[in-house]
Write an enzyme that holds these catalytic residues in place. Structure first.
Site, PDB file in Angstrom:
ATOM      1  N   LYS A 199       0.835  -1.210   0.000  1.00  0.00           N
ATOM      2  CA  LYS A 199       0.000   0.000   0.000  1.00  0.00           C
ATOM      3  C   LYS A 199       0.869   1.259   0.000  1.00  0.00           C
ATOM      4  O   LYS A 199       2.070   1.200   0.310  1.00  0.00           O
ATOM      5  CB  LYS A 199      -0.906  -0.013   1.235  1.00  0.00           C
ATOM      6  CG  LYS A 199      -0.135   0.005   2.562  1.00  0.00           C
ATOM      7  CD  LYS A 199      -1.045  -0.268   3.756  1.00  0.00           C
ATOM      8  CE  LYS A 199      -0.242  -0.293   5.044  1.00  0.00           C
ATOM      9  NZ  LYS A 199      -1.070  -0.689   6.205  1.00  0.00           N
TER      10      LYS A 199
ATOM     11  N   ARG B 201     -10.285   0.144  15.141  1.00  0.00           N
ATOM     12  CA  ARG B 201     -10.370   0.841  13.847  1.00  0.00           C
ATOM     13  C   ARG B 201     -11.347   0.066  12.980  1.00  0.00           C
ATOM     14  O   ARG B 201     -12.525   0.011  13.279  1.00  0.00           O
ATOM     15  CB  ARG B 201      -8.990   0.946  13.197  1.00  0.00           C
ATOM     16  CG  ARG B 201      -8.048   1.866  13.942  1.00  0.00           C
ATOM     17  CD  ARG B 201      -6.741   2.203  13.187  1.00  0.00           C
ATOM     18  NE  ARG B 201      -6.319   1.230  12.183  1.00  0.00           N
ATOM     19  CZ  ARG B 201      -5.079   1.139  11.712  1.00  0.00           C
ATOM     20  NH1 ARG B 201      -4.135   1.956  12.128  1.00  0.00           N
ATOM     21  NH2 ARG B 201      -4.774   0.247  10.787  1.00  0.00           N
TER      22      ARG B 201
ATOM     23  N   TYR C 108      15.369  30.221   7.489  1.00  0.00           N
ATOM     24  CA  TYR C 108      14.263  31.029   8.004  1.00  0.00           C
ATOM     25  C   TYR C 108      14.228  31.059   9.520  1.00  0.00           C
ATOM     26  O   TYR C 108      14.400  30.019  10.161  1.00  0.00           O
ATOM     27  CB  TYR C 108      12.926  30.484   7.493  1.00  0.00           C
ATOM     28  CG  TYR C 108      12.767  30.553   5.999  1.00  0.00           C
ATOM     29  CD1 TYR C 108      12.907  31.763   5.304  1.00  0.00           C
ATOM     30  CD2 TYR C 108      12.472  29.408   5.270  1.00  0.00           C
ATOM     31  CE1 TYR C 108      12.748  31.815   3.928  1.00  0.00           C
ATOM     32  CE2 TYR C 108      12.300  29.456   3.886  1.00  0.00           C
ATOM     33  CZ  TYR C 108      12.440  30.668   3.219  1.00  0.00           C
ATOM     34  OH  TYR C 108      12.289  30.723   1.868  1.00  0.00           O
TER      35      TYR C 108
ATOM     36  N   MET D 180      11.346  24.334   2.029  1.00  0.00           N
ATOM     37  CA  MET D 180      10.643  23.496   1.057  1.00  0.00           C
ATOM     38  C   MET D 180      11.619  22.710   0.179  1.00  0.00           C
ATOM     39  O   MET D 180      11.393  21.538  -0.120  1.00  0.00           O
ATOM     40  CB  MET D 180       9.736  24.365   0.178  1.00  0.00           C
ATOM     41  CG  MET D 180       8.852  23.548  -0.759  1.00  0.00           C
ATOM     42  SD  MET D 180       7.821  24.545  -1.826  1.00  0.00           S
ATOM     43  CE  MET D 180       6.673  25.261  -0.663  1.00  0.00           C
TER      44      MET D 180
HETATM   45  C1  LIG Z   1      -0.282  -1.693   6.885  1.00  0.00           C
HETATM   46  C2  LIG Z   1      -0.858  -2.973   7.363  1.00  0.00           C
HETATM   47  C3  LIG Z   1      -0.025  -4.087   7.603  1.00  0.00           C
HETATM   48  C4  LIG Z   1       1.480  -4.034   7.573  1.00  0.00           C
HETATM   49  O1  LIG Z   1       1.958  -3.590   8.815  1.00  0.00           O
HETATM   50  P1  LIG Z   1       3.530  -3.499   9.131  1.00  0.00           P
HETATM   51  O2  LIG Z   1       3.618  -3.111  10.547  1.00  0.00           O
HETATM   52  O3  LIG Z   1       4.083  -2.466   8.208  1.00  0.00           O
HETATM   53  O4  LIG Z   1       4.091  -4.855   8.839  1.00  0.00           O
HETATM   54  C5  LIG Z   1      -0.648  -5.289   7.927  1.00  0.00           C
HETATM   55  N1  LIG Z   1      -1.990  -5.379   8.017  1.00  0.00           N
HETATM   56  C6  LIG Z   1      -2.808  -4.334   7.835  1.00  0.00           C
HETATM   57  C7  LIG Z   1      -4.279  -4.511   7.976  1.00  0.00           C
HETATM   58  C8  LIG Z   1      -2.268  -3.088   7.514  1.00  0.00           C
HETATM   59  O5  LIG Z   1      -3.082  -2.031   7.341  1.00  0.00           O
END
Ligand SMILES: *Cc1c(COP(=O)(O)O)cnc(C)c1O
Length: 400
Positions: free
Chosen positions: A44, A141, A274, A321
């Protein structure tokens, strides 16, 4: 020196170098730790900033059997690129294109409301959906509450009996696996086992039960079940504050490098960047590093490390930036012929480069965020694209 005397440099101005052999190594390492469980490579967010497609291909080459994304749109991109491996996407909204997902054979995480959308998509596409039911075992979640789990399972079984879907998996996500001493993981594990038992009693014959993320892969073998979901470990980073990637047998895959854009001698009390929040204590030499928050370096990361030659310097003053400054100190005088203009400047990478963790500490965040936020304006360059070459061979390839 006049500009006519400065020779042109044929090196990248800035790049995120991704070593695909490191990705393959990490997959093999995770597979060894997780065995006999299978490995899902979580790609992802553009492969945590490393590039989703090249990472996905390297992970599959090295033996990952599954790919995971948050969004259906990400999974569709993988399918469109010709990737045929099992793919799971788990974060949906009512605007998600479930029909496209079903049509592309993408497995869908289902926490509750999605079930009706998925079934409608299966009817429309005249193809059974593949789903993984998700239980919230404590993270709070995504996932079904325990109270609604029985009815979610019951409905899914009914649709399965009608040929509209197949329950391929059951999964959940851990909240504190990066802190192995905490007891909440035990509680989540117990709830997960109960949820699986409820589903099995209802007649679900699941292929894969999956719970472990990277920290659980390394610290909790009892969470491995049939499949582990590896994210940050795939990229060679450690999820634990007290263990380095090397301690876990992992290799950081990303090196973030640029070159020094200016080098100049300044007097004592020269303000820098800055706000003039930093002033030189003595006559000194400053090197300008042409990366900043526009490249994804957090503005809060003053103090972060930059390696120039054999020396690691710290960023002084505010990160802007496009640029930031390191103070090379006295004894680096340009006037005495020691300019580092055009020399490579490495923000992080595998040893002996500074670690991503040092940038995370400087910014008050975690290594996950540092690599994931590297901006699109930094070109990704891939090393070891071909499986056979164990070492860097010839010209690095550019990703499209
Ligand atoms: C992002 C994610 C993972 C991977 O987690 P890591 O700690 O990066 O290995 C696994 N499962 C779900 C549901 C996630 O959202």
């Amino acid at each position: 020196m006049t500009s006519a005397e400065i020779p042109p440099v044929h090196a990248p101005e800035r790049e995120a170098r991704i070593d695909l052999e490191a990705i393959r190594h990490n997959v093999r390492r995770i597979a060894e730790v997780a065995s006999p469980a299978q490995v899902m490579a979580v790609v992802k967010a553009d492969g945590y900033g490393h590039g989703m497609l090249p990472v996905a291909r390297a992970a599959l080459e090295a033996g990952a059997q599954w790919l995971g994304t948050a969004h259906v749109a990400e999974a569709l991109q993988l399918r469109r690129a010709g990737i045929e491996a099992p793919l799971l996407a788990w974060l949906h909204t009512p605007a998600t294109d479930f029909a496209a997902a079903v049509s592309a054979g993408i497995d869908l995480g289902v926490s509750g409301w999605e079930l009706e959308h998925v079934v409608a998509a299966a009817r429309r596409e005249e193809r059974p959906a593949r789903i993984h039911l998700k239980i919230d075992t404590g993270l709070g979640r995504n996932g079904s509450t325990e109270a609604l789990w029985d009815s979610l399972v019951g409905e899914a079984v009914e649709y399965q009996d009608q040929g509209l879907l197949r329950v391929v998996g059951i999964f959940s996500h851990l909240a504190v696996a990066d802190e192995p001493h905490r007891t909440e993981t035990d509680l989540q594990l117990e709830r997960f086992r109960e949820a699986v038992a409820v589903a099995e009693d209802a007649g679900v014959d699941v292929e894969v039960r999956h719970l472990a993320n990277t920290p659980a892969i390394f610290s909790r073998p009892d969470t491995h079940f049939d499949l582990v979901r590896a994210g940050v470990g795939l990229y060679g980073l450690s999820p634990f504050p007290t263990q380095s990637p090397a301690d876990l047998g992992l290799r950081p895959a990303m090196t973030l490098a640029t070159m020094v854009a200016q080098c100049k001698d300044v007097p004592a009390d020269q303000g820098v960047s800055y706000g003039l929040s930093y002033r030189t204590a003595q006559p000194s030499t400053l090197a300008l590093i042409p990366m900043g928050y526009g490249d994804g370096i957090p503005r809060s990361a003053t103090g972060g490390p930059v390696r120039i030659g054999d020396t690691v310097h710290s960023v002084v003053g505010r990160i802007a930036m496009d640029q930031m400054v390191v103070d090379l100190g006295a004894g680096a005088a340009v006037a005495e012929g020691r300019s580092v203009l055009g020399q490579e400047a490495v923000l992080f990478g595998a040893e002996p480069d500074p670690s991503v963790d040092l940038w995370a500490a400087a910014a008050g965040t975690i290594n996950y965020e540092i690599v994931t936020r590297i901006a699109p304006r930094v070109p990704r360059v891939y090393l070891n694209e071909s499986v056979s070459s164990e070492s860097v061979s010839g010209e690095p390839g550019r990703a499209d």
